[in-house]
Design an enzyme around this catalytic site. Structure first.
Site, short mmCIF file in Angstrom:
data_model
loop_
_atom_site.label_atom_id
_atom_site.label_comp_id
_atom_site.label_asym_id
_atom_site.label_seq_id
_atom_site.Cartn_x
_atom_site.Cartn_y
_atom_site.Cartn_z
N SER A 64 0.83 -1.21 0.00
CA SER A 64 0.00 0.00 0.00
C SER A 64 0.86 1.26 0.00
CB SER A 64 -0.90 0.02 1.24
OG SER A 64 -1.75 -1.10 1.27
N1 SAH Z 1 -0.92 -4.82 4.12
C1 SAH Z 1 -0.27 -5.11 2.86
C2 SAH Z 1 -1.14 -4.72 1.68
C3 SAH Z 1 -1.22 -5.84 0.69
S1 SAH Z 1 -2.44 -5.70 -0.58
C4 SAH Z 1 1.10 -4.45 2.79
O1 SAH Z 1 1.40 -3.59 3.62
O2 SAH Z 1 1.89 -4.82 1.92
C5 SAH Z 1 -3.78 -6.65 0.09
C6 SAH Z 1 -3.50 -8.07 0.47
O3 SAH Z 1 -4.73 -8.67 0.88
C7 SAH Z 1 -2.97 -8.95 -0.67
O4 SAH Z 1 -1.76 -9.55 -0.25
C8 SAH Z 1 -4.07 -10.00 -0.86
O5 SAH Z 1 -3.58 -11.26 -1.24
C9 SAH Z 1 -4.72 -10.03 0.51
N2 SAH Z 1 -6.10 -10.53 0.53
C10 SAH Z 1 -7.05 -10.41 -0.42
N3 SAH Z 1 -8.20 -11.03 -0.04
C11 SAH Z 1 -7.96 -11.57 1.18
C12 SAH Z 1 -8.74 -12.35 2.10
N4 SAH Z 1 -10.01 -12.71 1.83
N5 SAH Z 1 -8.16 -12.74 3.28
C13 SAH Z 1 -6.88 -12.38 3.57
N6 SAH Z 1 -6.09 -11.65 2.74
C14 SAH Z 1 -6.61 -11.25 1.56
#
Ligand code: SAH
Length: 213
Positions: A64
């Protein structure tokens, strides 16, 4: 790769940018200034680590934008020793920011590849969440509930009821809700049955997905 004075200098600039965009919480700014974001990105992209932008990580996901991380973290009002659940571990950057603030963090990721990578990586650079789980964020983590805060870092098509149910009284859920564009939404649990709801502007996240892969 190491963390150097040059990286710290770039981070100080980044903190300034985020502050100018309206983040006031000193604890959040200090956490952003401490976490070596370049280590969370594949080596080819290191030059971009301290721009205030989202960036691709593995498995079609993104780390993000720092401002978004700061904005969500500020809304959570994290205190030392708070129990925080994060949905969407991704690169682990947001997890590290929460750990810097003294929170006990439980984090769930649904992509196996990312889960494996981040589970190994975070402890290597000194960040130790209570749990990193391969699972479905829609269900939350009932065995460790209730939480002081829950943060969802993927765009949720709706607000999953289990997440509301797993908040302490006074606890906060920060969740971007919507399909193409999301409204950052804050729920504060004011009693067993009641929640306050606040809407705080538009953001764009990768979608929260249903099935594990
Ligand atoms: N907090 C992360 C942001 C990653 S983007 C960072 O700081 O890098 C969002 C993430 O949510 C992705 O890795 C994706 O695979 C995950 N995601 C999507 N749907 C999800 C679900 N149902 N349960 C858990 N994680 C999920």
């Amino acid at each position: 790769m190491k963390d150097t004075h040059k990286h710290q200098g770039l981070r100080n600039q980044l903190v300034k940018t985020i502050e100018e965009k309206g983040i006031l919480d000193k604890n959040v700014l200090t956490a952003i200034s401490n976490v070596p974001r370049h280590l969370f990105m594949d080596s080819g992209f290191v030059d971009f680590a301290y721009q205030d932008k989202a960036f691709p990580i593995a498995a079609d996901q993104t780390i993000s934008q720092p401002y978004t991380v700061a904005f969500q973290t500020e809304l959570l009002q994290v205190k030392s020793n708070h129990e925080i659940l994060e949905i969407g571990t991704g690169s682990g950057y947001q997890t590290a920011v929460l750990l810097e603030m003294g929170a006990k963090v439980y984090t769930i990721e649904r992509q196996k590849e990312l889960f494996k990578k981040t589970k190994l990586f975070l402890p290597k650079i000194g960040y130790n969440p209570k749990k990193i789980i391969f699972g479905d964020g829609y269900k939350g983590l009932p065995e460790n509930a209730p939480f002081d805060g829950i943060i969802v870092t993927a765009g949720a098509p709706f607000v999953p009821n289990p997440l509301l149910a797993q908040l302490k009284i006074g606890g906060r859920l920060v969740i971007p809700v919507g399909d193409d564009v999301q409204t950052m939404t804050l729920f504060i649990r004011t009693s067993e049955k009641d929640f306050e709801k606040h809407e705080l502007g538009k953001f764009r996240f990768v979608p929260m997905l249903k099935k594990r892969s």
